[in-house]
Motif scaffolding. Sequence first.
Motif, mmCIF file in Angstrom:
data_model
loop_
_atom_site.group_PDB
_atom_site.id
_atom_site.type_symbol
_atom_site.label_atom_id
_atom_site.label_comp_id
_atom_site.label_asym_id
_atom_site.label_seq_id
_atom_site.Cartn_x
_atom_site.Cartn_y
_atom_site.Cartn_z
ATOM 1 N N GLY A 133 -6.539 1.852 5.728
ATOM 2 C CA GLY A 133 -5.774 1.368 4.573
ATOM 3 C C GLY A 133 -5.514 2.446 3.540
ATOM 4 O O GLY A 133 -5.081 2.144 2.436
ATOM 5 N N ILE A 134 -5.785 3.714 3.869
ATOM 6 C CA ILE A 134 -5.527 4.782 2.899
ATOM 7 C C ILE A 134 -4.054 5.186 2.972
ATOM 8 O O ILE A 134 -3.350 4.835 3.925
ATOM 9 N N GLN A 135 -3.646 5.949 1.970
ATOM 10 C CA GLN A 135 -2.248 6.392 1.918
ATOM 11 C C GLN A 135 -2.100 7.677 2.732
ATOM 12 O O GLN A 135 -2.877 8.616 2.541
ATOM 13 N N LEU A 170 4.196 5.800 3.614
ATOM 14 C CA LEU A 170 3.525 4.536 3.303
ATOM 15 C C LEU A 170 4.445 3.358 3.592
ATOM 16 O O LEU A 170 4.033 2.344 4.156
ATOM 17 N N GLU A 171 5.700 3.538 3.224
ATOM 18 C CA GLU A 171 6.685 2.482 3.420
ATOM 19 C C GLU A 171 6.850 2.168 4.915
ATOM 20 O O GLU A 171 6.901 1.005 5.310
ATOM 21 N N THR A 201 3.596 0.571 6.393
ATOM 22 C CA THR A 201 3.273 -0.793 5.993
ATOM 23 C C THR A 201 4.421 -1.757 6.261
ATOM 24 O O THR A 201 4.351 -2.911 5.869
ATOM 25 N N SER A 202 5.457 -1.269 6.936
ATOM 26 C CA SER A 202 6.603 -2.139 7.178
ATOM 27 C C SER A 202 6.299 -3.130 8.301
ATOM 28 O O SER A 202 5.314 -2.982 9.032
ATOM 29 N N ILE A 203 7.175 -4.122 8.428
ATOM 30 C CA ILE A 203 6.969 -5.111 9.496
ATOM 31 C C ILE A 203 7.144 -4.469 10.861
ATOM 32 O O ILE A 203 6.715 -5.021 11.857
#
Lengths: 272, 161
Positions: free
Chosen positions: B32-34, B44-45, B48-50
Amino acid sequence: MSSGIDPDLTRKERREQARSERKAAEEAAASQAAQRTRLIRLGSVIAAVVVIVAVILIATSGGGKSKGLAHGNEANKEVSTVSSLVKGIPQSGNTLGNPKAPVTLQYFGDLECPICKEFTLGALPPLIQKYVRTGKLKIEYLSLETATREPETFRTQQVAAYAAGKQNLAWYFIELFYHEQGQEDSGYVTENYLQGLAQQVPGLNLPNWSAARNDPALAEQVTRDAQAANQQNFTGTPSFLIGKTGGSFSKLENPNLEQPADFESAINKLLA
Amino acid sequence: MMSNRAIRITMLVIATVGLGVASYLTYVHYSGIQPICSAGGSCLEVQTSIYSKIAGVPVALIGLLGYIVILASLLVPESEESRFATMAFTVVGFGFSAYLTYRELFSIHAICEWCASSAGMMTILAGLSIWRFLRGESLPAGGSTRVEADSAVPPLPAAGS
Protein backbone atom coordinates in the motif's frame (compact mmCIF):
# COMPACT_ATOMS: atom_id res chain seq x y z
CA MET A 1 17.49 -34.66 -57.51
CA SER A 2 20.52 -33.81 -59.65
CA SER A 3 22.83 -36.56 -60.72
CA GLY A 4 26.08 -34.76 -61.39
CA ILE A 5 28.05 -37.97 -61.00
CA ASP A 6 31.51 -37.86 -62.47
CA PRO A 7 31.99 -40.87 -64.76
CA ASP A 8 35.63 -41.03 -63.71
CA LEU A 9 34.73 -41.82 -60.14
CA THR A 10 34.84 -45.33 -58.85
CA ARG A 11 31.58 -47.07 -58.03
CA LYS A 12 32.20 -46.62 -54.33
CA GLU A 13 32.90 -42.91 -54.75
CA ARG A 14 29.78 -42.53 -56.86
CA ARG A 15 27.71 -44.26 -54.18
CA GLU A 16 29.14 -41.95 -51.54
CA GLN A 17 28.49 -38.87 -53.66
CA ALA A 18 24.89 -39.91 -54.29
CA ARG A 19 24.40 -40.67 -50.64
CA SER A 20 25.85 -37.30 -49.74
CA GLU A 21 23.53 -35.49 -52.19
CA ARG A 22 20.51 -37.35 -50.89
CA LYS A 23 21.48 -36.54 -47.35
CA ALA A 24 21.87 -32.86 -48.17
CA ALA A 25 18.52 -32.78 -49.97
CA GLU A 26 16.77 -34.51 -47.10
CA GLU A 27 18.37 -32.21 -44.58
CA ALA A 28 17.17 -29.22 -46.60
CA ALA A 29 13.67 -30.67 -46.81
CA ALA A 30 13.64 -31.41 -43.09
CA SER A 31 14.88 -27.90 -42.35
CA GLN A 32 12.13 -26.40 -44.50
CA ALA A 33 9.54 -28.58 -42.80
CA ALA A 34 10.85 -27.56 -39.38
CA GLN A 35 10.70 -23.88 -40.37
CA ARG A 36 7.14 -24.34 -41.62
CA THR A 37 6.20 -25.97 -38.34
CA ARG A 38 7.79 -23.15 -36.40
CA LEU A 39 5.88 -20.53 -38.38
CA ILE A 40 2.63 -22.40 -37.78
CA ARG A 41 3.36 -22.63 -34.05
CA LEU A 42 4.29 -18.95 -33.88
CA GLY A 43 1.14 -18.00 -35.76
CA SER A 44 -0.96 -20.12 -33.41
CA VAL A 45 0.54 -18.46 -30.34
CA ILE A 46 0.04 -14.96 -31.76
CA ALA A 47 -3.57 -15.78 -32.73
CA ALA A 48 -4.26 -17.16 -29.26
CA VAL A 49 -2.76 -14.06 -27.62
CA VAL A 50 -4.82 -11.74 -29.84
CA VAL A 51 -7.99 -13.60 -28.85
CA ILE A 52 -7.08 -13.56 -25.14
CA VAL A 53 -6.29 -9.82 -25.18
CA ALA A 54 -9.55 -9.12 -27.03
CA VAL A 55 -11.49 -11.10 -24.42
CA ILE A 56 -9.76 -9.25 -21.57
CA LEU A 57 -10.43 -5.92 -23.26
CA ILE A 58 -14.11 -6.70 -23.63
CA ALA A 59 -14.39 -8.15 -20.13
CA THR A 60 -12.70 -5.14 -18.51
CA SER A 61 -14.48 -2.53 -20.58
CA GLY A 62 -17.57 -2.97 -18.48
CA GLY A 63 -19.64 -3.62 -21.58
CA GLY A 64 -22.50 -4.84 -19.45
CA LYS A 65 -22.15 -2.11 -16.88
CA SER A 66 -21.74 1.01 -19.00
CA LYS A 67 -24.78 1.16 -21.20
CA GLY A 68 -25.33 4.89 -21.16
CA LEU A 69 -28.63 6.64 -20.65
CA ALA A 70 -31.19 4.36 -19.04
CA HIS A 71 -34.78 4.18 -20.18
CA GLY A 72 -38.07 2.94 -18.75
CA ASN A 73 -37.87 0.71 -15.70
CA GLU A 74 -34.10 0.79 -15.74
CA ALA A 75 -34.16 4.59 -15.52
CA ASN A 76 -36.68 4.43 -12.69
CA LYS A 77 -34.40 2.06 -10.86
CA GLU A 78 -31.40 4.39 -11.22
CA VAL A 79 -33.41 7.40 -10.10
CA SER A 80 -34.69 5.43 -7.12
CA THR A 81 -31.15 4.40 -6.14
CA VAL A 82 -29.83 7.95 -6.39
CA SER A 83 -32.84 9.41 -4.59
CA SER A 84 -32.50 7.02 -1.70
CA LEU A 85 -28.89 8.12 -1.38
CA VAL A 86 -29.18 11.92 -1.53
CA LYS A 87 -32.83 12.72 -0.89
CA GLY A 88 -33.29 14.79 2.25
CA ILE A 89 -29.65 15.88 2.37
CA PRO A 90 -29.12 19.63 1.93
CA GLN A 91 -27.53 20.66 -1.35
CA SER A 92 -26.09 23.99 -2.33
CA GLY A 93 -24.61 24.40 -5.77
CA ASN A 94 -22.00 21.68 -6.11
CA THR A 95 -22.02 20.83 -2.40
CA LEU A 96 -23.80 17.95 -0.74
CA GLY A 97 -24.37 18.13 2.99
CA ASN A 98 -24.91 20.55 5.82
CA PRO A 99 -22.98 23.78 5.05
CA LYS A 100 -21.92 23.83 8.70
CA ALA A 101 -20.57 20.28 8.66
CA PRO A 102 -17.25 20.23 10.54
CA VAL A 103 -15.37 18.37 7.81
CA THR A 104 -15.24 19.06 4.08
CA LEU A 105 -14.21 16.60 1.38
CA GLN A 106 -13.43 18.03 -2.04
CA TYR A 107 -13.93 15.46 -4.77
CA PHE A 108 -12.26 16.23 -8.11
CA GLY A 109 -13.93 14.15 -10.79
CA ASP A 110 -14.56 13.80 -14.49
CA LEU A 111 -18.11 12.70 -15.20
CA GLU A 112 -16.88 10.34 -17.94
CA CYS A 113 -14.18 8.82 -15.74
CA PRO A 114 -14.88 5.12 -15.06
CA ILE A 115 -12.65 5.15 -11.98
CA CYS A 116 -14.79 7.95 -10.54
CA LYS A 117 -17.76 5.71 -11.21
CA GLU A 118 -16.03 3.02 -9.20
CA PHE A 119 -15.80 5.47 -6.28
CA THR A 120 -19.38 6.66 -6.80
CA LEU A 121 -20.69 3.12 -6.62
CA GLY A 122 -18.16 1.92 -4.04
CA ALA A 123 -16.88 4.02 -1.17
CA LEU A 124 -19.12 7.06 -1.64
CA PRO A 125 -22.59 5.72 -0.66
CA PRO A 126 -21.52 4.51 2.82
CA LEU A 127 -19.73 7.82 3.39
CA ILE A 128 -22.87 9.75 2.50
CA GLN A 129 -25.00 7.58 4.78
CA LYS A 130 -22.61 7.64 7.72
CA TYR A 131 -21.16 11.14 7.64
CA VAL A 132 -23.02 13.42 5.23
CA ARG A 133 -26.52 12.45 6.24
CA THR A 134 -25.59 12.89 9.88
CA GLY A 135 -24.19 16.37 9.28
CA LYS A 136 -20.55 15.57 10.01
CA LEU A 137 -19.28 15.92 6.45
CA LYS A 138 -20.05 17.90 3.35
CA ILE A 139 -18.75 16.96 -0.07
CA GLU A 140 -17.89 19.52 -2.73
CA TYR A 141 -17.73 18.26 -6.30
CA LEU A 142 -15.05 19.91 -8.43
CA SER A 143 -14.28 19.04 -12.01
CA LEU A 144 -11.01 17.96 -13.58
CA GLU A 145 -10.81 16.84 -17.18
CA THR A 146 -9.17 13.44 -17.51
CA ALA A 147 -11.26 10.79 -19.24
CA THR A 148 -13.30 13.13 -21.42
CA ARG A 149 -11.47 13.55 -24.69
CA GLU A 150 -12.94 16.80 -25.96
CA PRO A 151 -12.53 19.88 -23.73
CA GLU A 152 -15.74 21.30 -25.18
CA THR A 153 -17.69 18.17 -24.26
CA PHE A 154 -16.14 18.23 -20.80
CA ARG A 155 -17.18 21.82 -20.27
CA THR A 156 -20.69 21.25 -21.64
CA GLN A 157 -21.41 18.23 -19.44
CA GLN A 158 -19.90 19.87 -16.36
CA VAL A 159 -21.84 23.09 -16.89
CA ALA A 160 -24.98 20.97 -17.28
CA ALA A 161 -24.30 19.46 -13.86
CA TYR A 162 -23.60 22.84 -12.28
CA ALA A 163 -26.74 24.23 -13.92
CA ALA A 164 -28.71 21.65 -11.94
CA GLY A 165 -26.84 23.02 -8.94
CA LYS A 166 -28.58 26.35 -9.51
CA GLN A 167 -31.67 24.48 -8.34
CA ASN A 168 -29.63 22.69 -5.65
CA LEU A 169 -29.95 19.44 -7.53
CA ALA A 170 -26.41 19.06 -8.89
CA TRP A 171 -25.75 15.91 -6.92
CA TYR A 172 -28.75 14.18 -8.48
CA PHE A 173 -27.38 15.04 -11.90
CA ILE A 174 -23.81 14.00 -11.00
CA GLU A 175 -24.89 10.72 -9.41
CA LEU A 176 -27.19 9.88 -12.31
CA PHE A 177 -24.40 10.67 -14.77
CA TYR A 178 -22.06 8.23 -13.07
CA HIS A 179 -24.77 5.58 -12.68
CA GLU A 180 -25.63 5.87 -16.38
CA GLN A 181 -22.13 6.42 -17.64
CA GLY A 182 -21.61 5.11 -21.16
CA GLN A 183 -18.73 3.32 -22.74
CA GLU A 184 -15.58 5.40 -22.50
CA ASP A 185 -14.55 7.17 -25.72
CA SER A 186 -17.79 6.15 -27.40
CA GLY A 187 -19.04 9.73 -27.74
CA TYR A 188 -22.17 8.93 -25.75
CA VAL A 189 -22.41 12.39 -24.19
CA THR A 190 -24.71 14.17 -26.58
CA GLU A 191 -27.33 16.83 -26.08
CA ASN A 192 -29.94 14.07 -25.97
CA TYR A 193 -28.00 12.30 -23.26
CA LEU A 194 -27.75 15.45 -21.12
CA GLN A 195 -31.42 16.28 -21.69
CA GLY A 196 -32.36 12.71 -20.81
CA LEU A 197 -30.43 12.86 -17.56
CA ALA A 198 -31.95 16.23 -16.69
CA GLN A 199 -35.41 14.80 -17.23
CA GLN A 200 -34.63 12.07 -14.70
CA VAL A 201 -33.57 14.51 -11.96
CA PRO A 202 -36.53 14.66 -9.58
CA GLY A 203 -38.01 18.14 -9.36
CA LEU A 204 -35.66 19.78 -11.86
CA ASN A 205 -37.26 22.67 -13.70
CA LEU A 206 -36.09 21.96 -17.23
CA PRO A 207 -36.55 25.44 -18.75
CA ASN A 208 -34.64 27.00 -15.85
CA TRP A 209 -31.95 24.36 -16.15
CA SER A 210 -31.60 25.01 -19.87
CA ALA A 211 -31.35 28.74 -19.27
CA ALA A 212 -28.77 28.28 -16.52
CA ARG A 213 -26.52 26.34 -18.88
CA ASN A 214 -25.81 29.61 -20.65
CA ASP A 215 -24.69 31.31 -17.48
CA PRO A 216 -21.01 32.25 -18.01
CA ALA A 217 -20.44 31.98 -14.28
CA LEU A 218 -20.77 28.19 -14.53
CA ALA A 219 -18.14 27.93 -17.26
CA GLU A 220 -15.90 30.12 -15.09
CA GLN A 221 -16.51 27.71 -12.25
CA VAL A 222 -15.19 24.86 -14.41
CA THR A 223 -12.09 26.94 -15.13
CA ARG A 224 -11.61 27.64 -11.42
CA ASP A 225 -11.91 23.93 -10.71
CA ALA A 226 -9.10 23.25 -13.17
CA GLN A 227 -6.96 25.93 -11.54
CA ALA A 228 -7.61 24.44 -8.10
CA ALA A 229 -6.61 20.99 -9.40
CA ASN A 230 -3.46 22.44 -10.96
CA GLN A 231 -2.47 24.06 -7.70
CA GLN A 232 -2.56 20.63 -6.10
CA ASN A 233 -0.76 19.02 -9.06
CA PHE A 234 -3.70 16.70 -9.54
CA THR A 235 -3.41 14.87 -12.83
CA GLY A 236 -5.93 12.09 -12.35
CA THR A 237 -9.44 11.58 -11.14
CA PRO A 238 -10.83 10.99 -8.66
CA SER A 239 -8.58 13.11 -6.47
CA PHE A 240 -9.46 14.31 -3.01
CA LEU A 241 -8.74 17.11 -0.58
CA ILE A 242 -9.99 16.90 2.98
CA GLY A 243 -9.90 19.20 5.96
CA LYS A 244 -11.83 20.96 8.65
CA THR A 245 -14.42 23.26 7.15
CA GLY A 246 -12.96 26.73 6.84
CA GLY A 247 -9.46 25.46 7.55
CA SER A 248 -6.65 24.18 5.37
CA PHE A 249 -7.05 21.04 3.32
CA SER A 250 -4.66 18.23 2.66
CA LYS A 251 -4.54 15.58 -0.03
CA LEU A 252 -6.09 12.24 0.66
CA GLU A 253 -3.53 10.01 -0.97
CA ASN A 254 -4.24 6.64 -2.49
CA PRO A 255 -7.58 5.88 -0.85
CA ASN A 256 -9.33 2.62 -1.54
CA LEU A 257 -12.16 3.64 -3.85
CA GLU A 258 -14.26 0.56 -3.33
CA GLN A 259 -14.34 0.61 0.47
CA PRO A 260 -14.86 3.67 2.70
CA ALA A 261 -12.24 2.72 5.32
CA ASP A 262 -9.51 5.13 4.17
CA PHE A 263 -11.97 8.02 3.98
CA GLU A 264 -13.47 7.11 7.35
CA SER A 265 -10.07 7.09 8.95
CA ALA A 266 -9.27 10.59 7.63
CA ILE A 267 -12.71 11.94 8.59
CA ASN A 268 -12.56 10.46 12.09
CA LYS A 269 -9.17 12.04 12.70
CA LEU A 270 -10.59 15.44 11.76
CA LEU A 271 -13.68 14.91 13.86
CA ALA A 272 -11.68 13.84 16.92
CA MET B 1 24.92 -12.22 -36.11
CA MET B 2 24.32 -12.97 -32.44
CA SER B 3 24.85 -16.54 -31.37
CA ASN B 4 22.09 -18.43 -29.62
CA ARG B 5 24.14 -18.23 -26.46
CA ALA B 6 24.40 -14.42 -26.73
CA ILE B 7 20.67 -14.10 -27.35
CA ARG B 8 19.91 -16.33 -24.40
CA ILE B 9 22.21 -14.37 -22.07
CA THR B 10 20.71 -11.07 -23.25
CA MET B 11 17.23 -12.40 -22.59
CA LEU B 12 18.24 -13.70 -19.17
CA VAL B 13 19.54 -10.26 -18.20
CA ILE B 14 16.42 -8.46 -19.46
CA ALA B 15 14.09 -10.98 -17.82
CA THR B 16 15.95 -10.63 -14.53
CA VAL B 17 15.58 -6.84 -14.62
CA GLY B 18 11.90 -7.31 -15.53
CA LEU B 19 11.50 -9.67 -12.59
CA GLY B 20 12.94 -6.96 -10.35
CA VAL B 21 10.48 -4.36 -11.67
CA ALA B 22 7.52 -6.72 -11.33
CA SER B 23 8.63 -7.69 -7.80
CA TYR B 24 8.79 -4.03 -6.81
CA LEU B 25 5.33 -3.29 -8.24
CA THR B 26 3.90 -6.36 -6.50
CA TYR B 27 5.45 -5.23 -3.23
CA VAL B 28 4.05 -1.72 -3.72
CA HIS B 29 0.62 -3.15 -4.41
CA TYR B 30 0.44 -5.31 -1.32
CA SER B 31 2.19 -2.92 1.06
CA GLY B 32 0.00 0.00 0.00
CA ILE B 33 2.98 2.36 -0.25
CA GLN B 34 3.37 4.95 -2.98
CA PRO B 35 5.62 3.84 -5.85
CA ILE B 36 8.71 5.91 -6.59
CA CYS B 37 7.67 7.85 -9.68
CA SER B 38 9.11 10.89 -11.40
CA ALA B 39 5.84 11.57 -13.24
CA GLY B 40 3.89 12.95 -10.28
CA GLY B 41 1.10 10.68 -9.15
CA SER B 42 0.81 8.82 -12.43
CA CYS B 43 2.22 5.55 -11.09
CA LEU B 44 -0.08 5.71 -8.10
CA GLU B 45 -3.01 6.45 -10.35
CA VAL B 46 -2.26 3.45 -12.53
CA GLN B 47 -1.51 1.19 -9.58
CA THR B 48 -4.77 2.02 -7.85
CA SER B 49 -6.99 2.05 -10.92
CA ILE B 50 -9.69 -0.52 -11.60
CA TYR B 51 -7.41 -1.87 -14.32
CA SER B 52 -4.71 -2.77 -11.80
CA LYS B 53 -6.45 -6.09 -11.24
CA ILE B 54 -7.82 -8.74 -13.56
CA ALA B 55 -10.38 -11.06 -12.01
CA GLY B 56 -9.19 -9.84 -8.62
CA VAL B 57 -5.54 -10.68 -9.30
CA PRO B 58 -3.14 -7.69 -9.30
CA VAL B 59 -1.55 -7.27 -12.73
CA ALA B 60 1.79 -6.70 -10.98
CA LEU B 61 1.57 -10.24 -9.59
CA ILE B 62 0.62 -11.60 -13.01
CA GLY B 63 3.69 -9.85 -14.42
CA LEU B 64 5.88 -11.30 -11.68
CA LEU B 65 4.67 -14.82 -12.46
CA GLY B 66 5.20 -14.12 -16.16
CA TYR B 67 8.85 -13.17 -15.67
CA ILE B 68 9.40 -16.24 -13.48
CA VAL B 69 8.15 -18.65 -16.16
CA ILE B 70 10.14 -16.80 -18.86
CA LEU B 71 13.29 -17.10 -16.76
CA ALA B 72 12.56 -20.77 -16.08
CA SER B 73 12.14 -21.47 -19.80
CA LEU B 74 15.50 -19.77 -20.45
CA LEU B 75 17.28 -21.71 -17.73
CA VAL B 76 16.26 -25.21 -18.83
CA PRO B 77 18.59 -26.93 -21.32
CA GLU B 78 18.03 -25.41 -24.75
CA SER B 79 15.89 -27.36 -27.17
CA GLU B 80 13.22 -26.71 -29.79
CA GLU B 81 10.59 -27.04 -27.08
CA SER B 82 12.32 -24.70 -24.64
CA ARG B 83 12.69 -22.08 -27.37
CA PHE B 84 9.01 -22.51 -28.21
CA ALA B 85 8.05 -22.14 -24.54
CA THR B 86 10.11 -18.94 -24.19
CA MET B 87 8.59 -17.56 -27.37
CA ALA B 88 5.05 -18.44 -26.25
CA PHE B 89 5.51 -16.91 -22.77
CA THR B 90 7.06 -13.71 -24.07
CA VAL B 91 4.43 -13.26 -26.79
CA VAL B 92 1.73 -13.69 -24.14
CA GLY B 93 3.64 -11.18 -21.99
CA PHE B 94 3.84 -8.78 -24.91
CA GLY B 95 0.09 -9.06 -25.51
CA PHE B 96 -0.57 -8.46 -21.82
CA SER B 97 1.76 -5.44 -21.80
CA ALA B 98 0.09 -4.06 -24.91
CA TYR B 99 -3.31 -4.33 -23.20
CA LEU B 100 -2.03 -2.57 -20.07
CA THR B 101 -0.38 0.19 -22.10
CA TYR B 102 -3.65 0.70 -23.98
CA ARG B 103 -5.45 1.04 -20.64
CA GLU B 104 -2.87 3.53 -19.39
CA LEU B 105 -3.12 5.67 -22.52
CA PHE B 106 -6.83 5.53 -23.26
CA SER B 107 -8.61 4.60 -20.03
CA ILE B 108 -6.53 5.81 -17.10
CA HIS B 109 -4.87 8.64 -19.01
CA ALA B 110 -1.71 8.28 -17.00
CA ILE B 111 1.55 6.49 -17.66
CA CYS B 112 3.38 4.54 -14.99
CA GLU B 113 7.06 4.53 -15.88
CA TRP B 114 7.60 1.20 -14.11
CA CYS B 115 4.85 -0.38 -16.20
CA ALA B 116 6.18 1.29 -19.36
CA SER B 117 9.69 -0.02 -18.69
CA SER B 118 8.32 -3.50 -18.14
CA ALA B 119 6.35 -3.24 -21.39
CA GLY B 120 9.52 -2.18 -23.19
CA MET B 121 11.47 -5.10 -21.78
CA MET B 122 8.70 -7.53 -22.66
CA THR B 123 8.68 -6.18 -26.22
CA ILE B 124 12.43 -6.78 -26.56
CA LEU B 125 12.08 -10.24 -25.00
CA ALA B 126 9.28 -11.16 -27.42
CA GLY B 127 11.30 -9.92 -30.41
CA LEU B 128 14.41 -11.82 -29.37
CA SER B 129 12.54 -15.00 -28.52
CA ILE B 130 10.68 -15.00 -31.86
CA TRP B 131 13.96 -14.49 -33.67
CA ARG B 132 15.59 -17.27 -31.64
CA PHE B 133 12.68 -19.64 -32.18
CA LEU B 134 12.44 -19.07 -35.94
CA ARG B 135 16.16 -19.32 -36.36
CA GLY B 136 16.05 -22.76 -34.85
CA GLU B 137 19.04 -24.58 -33.57
CA SER B 138 22.58 -23.51 -33.88
CA LEU B 139 23.41 -26.17 -31.38
CA PRO B 140 26.42 -28.39 -31.38
CA ALA B 141 26.03 -31.71 -33.18
CA GLY B 142 23.60 -34.00 -31.43
CA GLY B 143 21.21 -31.18 -30.45
CA SER B 144 17.66 -32.25 -30.29
CA THR B 145 16.64 -30.45 -33.47
CA ARG B 146 19.48 -31.73 -35.54
CA VAL B 147 18.13 -33.68 -38.45
CA GLU B 148 18.99 -37.30 -38.01
CA ALA B 149 19.63 -37.60 -41.71
CA ASP B 150 21.97 -40.55 -41.60
CA SER B 151 19.39 -42.92 -40.27
CA ALA B 152 16.85 -41.67 -42.79
CA VAL B 153 18.95 -42.45 -45.84
CA PRO B 154 17.94 -45.74 -47.36
CA PRO B 155 20.79 -48.09 -48.22
CA LEU B 156 22.00 -47.96 -51.80
CA PRO B 157 21.33 -50.96 -53.90
CA ALA B 158 24.25 -53.35 -53.92
CA ALA B 159 26.66 -52.89 -56.75
CA GLY B 160 25.73 -54.84 -59.83
CA SER B 161 22.21 -55.61 -58.73
